[in-house]
Design a protein around this motif. Sequence first.
Motif, PDB file in Angstrom:
ATOM      1  N   PHE A   1      89.593  21.637   5.539  1.00 35.56           N
ATOM      2  CA  PHE A   1      90.772  21.728   6.404  1.00 35.56           C
ATOM      3  C   PHE A   1      92.055  21.465   5.602  1.00 35.56           C
ATOM      4  O   PHE A   1      93.073  22.143   5.777  1.00 35.56           O
ATOM      5  CB  PHE A   1      90.649  20.723   7.551  1.00 35.56           C
TER       6      PHE A   1
ATOM      7  N   LYS B 279      83.975  19.356   5.549  1.00 29.12           N
ATOM      8  CA  LYS B 279      84.816  20.120   6.464  1.00 29.12           C
ATOM      9  C   LYS B 279      86.225  19.542   6.585  1.00 29.12           C
ATOM     10  O   LYS B 279      87.190  20.281   6.768  1.00 29.12           O
ATOM     11  CB  LYS B 279      84.151  20.219   7.837  1.00 29.12           C
TER      12      LYS B 279
ATOM     13  N   THR C  48      92.136  27.708   9.792  1.00 30.00           N
ATOM     14  CA  THR C  48      90.732  27.319   9.592  1.00 30.00           C
ATOM     15  C   THR C  48      89.840  27.954  10.656  1.00 30.00           C
ATOM     16  O   THR C  48      88.711  28.376  10.363  1.00 30.00           O
ATOM     17  CB  THR C  48      90.584  25.787   9.629  1.00 30.00           C
ATOM     18  N   LEU C  49      90.328  28.057  11.892  1.00 27.84           N
ATOM     19  CA  LEU C  49      89.553  28.703  12.945  1.00 27.84           C
ATOM     20  C   LEU C  49      89.421  30.206  12.696  1.00 27.84           C
ATOM     21  O   LEU C  49      88.351  30.784  12.910  1.00 27.84           O
ATOM     22  CB  LEU C  49      90.195  28.437  14.308  1.00 27.84           C
TER      23      LEU C  49
ATOM     24  N   VAL D   2      85.309  22.584  12.727  1.00 30.48           N
ATOM     25  CA  VAL D   2      86.763  22.719  12.559  1.00 30.48           C
ATOM     26  C   VAL D   2      87.537  21.721  13.422  1.00 30.48           C
ATOM     27  O   VAL D   2      88.335  20.936  12.915  1.00 30.48           O
ATOM     28  CB  VAL D   2      87.229  24.158  12.874  1.00 30.48           C
TER      29      VAL D   2
ATOM     30  N   LEU E 232      82.237  26.043  15.777  1.00 32.34           N
ATOM     31  CA  LEU E 232      83.603  25.791  15.313  1.00 32.34           C
ATOM     32  C   LEU E 232      84.171  24.500  15.897  1.00 32.34           C
ATOM     33  O   LEU E 232      85.002  23.845  15.266  1.00 32.34           O
ATOM     34  CB  LEU E 232      84.502  26.975  15.658  1.00 32.34           C
TER      35      LEU E 232
END
Length: 389
Positions: A171, A167, A192-193, A308, A304
């Motif tokens: 990013f 992850k 990314t969100l 994230v 998330l």
Amino acid sequence: MVESGFEHSEAFLQWIWENLLFDFTDLKTTSGQNILILNPGKRNTSDGADFRQASLEIEGLTWHGDIELHTKSSNWRLHAHHSDPNFNSVVLHVVADFNSEPVTTQNGSQPYTLNLLPYLSKKLHVFLRNFEEHTSELPCASSFNFISEEAFYLQIEQAHQEYFEKKTNDFLKFYNPNLLPSAAWRRALIITLWDGLGIPHNREAMRNTAERVLRQWNGKHTKEGTKLALEIAGFGHPNTDITWNHKSLRPANHPQKRIVQAIQLSAAILQEPFDQFLSKGALTIWDRWFGTEQLIQTSRFEILYGTVFLPALFLLGNLFASNALKTASLSAWKELKTPIPDSLLKKFRSFDLQDKRYRKKLGSIHQLKSYCKPARCSECFVLKKAIQS
């Protein structure tokens, strides 16, 4: 029982050798010499023996050379290896045969023979049979009803750590080094969100919308941002090249609803003083955002936060040399408990596990996607522990 004693293909035997999925603590050649495997060798995809550059210790003497494997030792002559100079460097002939027999090479040498059959666990045979027959969704599920929970969670913890690393790399794909670090980081976090809110069918469309919105909107007025985003996305304004997939979408996943949520979260990110992201209370920012009427902490946003926000903070710690932020975000990830939809973990249902904490461990998703689905069984502690027990 078939003649060779090994009911599976030679490819499986090679896989077993390569990953040392057998009891190698007290190996002996068919003529009684002790064998210690120093290096099983590298898989050969060209002519010659199955493995090259192997290293063995046989009765205290170190041997370097090739390894050839057969389910039946008679295949050595059947495949004409005895007259092929490509096999002159073979130092060990590995078989899985009831009646193993000695072999010779074209230059007259006599490689040692190792019969793996006595060193193969019955549990491994069961696993391979299920793997070939696809009798269960996971080959190990029906075979290993005695599955070690300790090994299972050791594997889940490894997958959990790998997922965090993945992850953080994901990013970075949206980080633009041509911008100021603070601006590049905020932009990457927002895109990314949006990407995460587009799961499963509209990730690319959400990313494209986010990138275009950020070119025209500064995050100050949420209503203006929402109107702009919906126009860019083509809702009410069909002149757009962004394509949306509405098939099988639950109402909560409808793009229009996700865009409204994404704009609200983007506004919070853009309005947050940047020094707050670098402060001791950085991890609490997320909860503060979702303590407002505009943002409600649904299960999607809980996921998330882990997939994230925490990786983003870890990378921010890297960018600004803040070990405290890196340590805090990584610790939060390790301790994170996130409810995961049961549908995503249904393949684990057949495991008779008393401890169900995998249901709140995001590493479980990575385990299924990166180990179970591509059949990376040889790298999994679950298989290794079961075979060695």
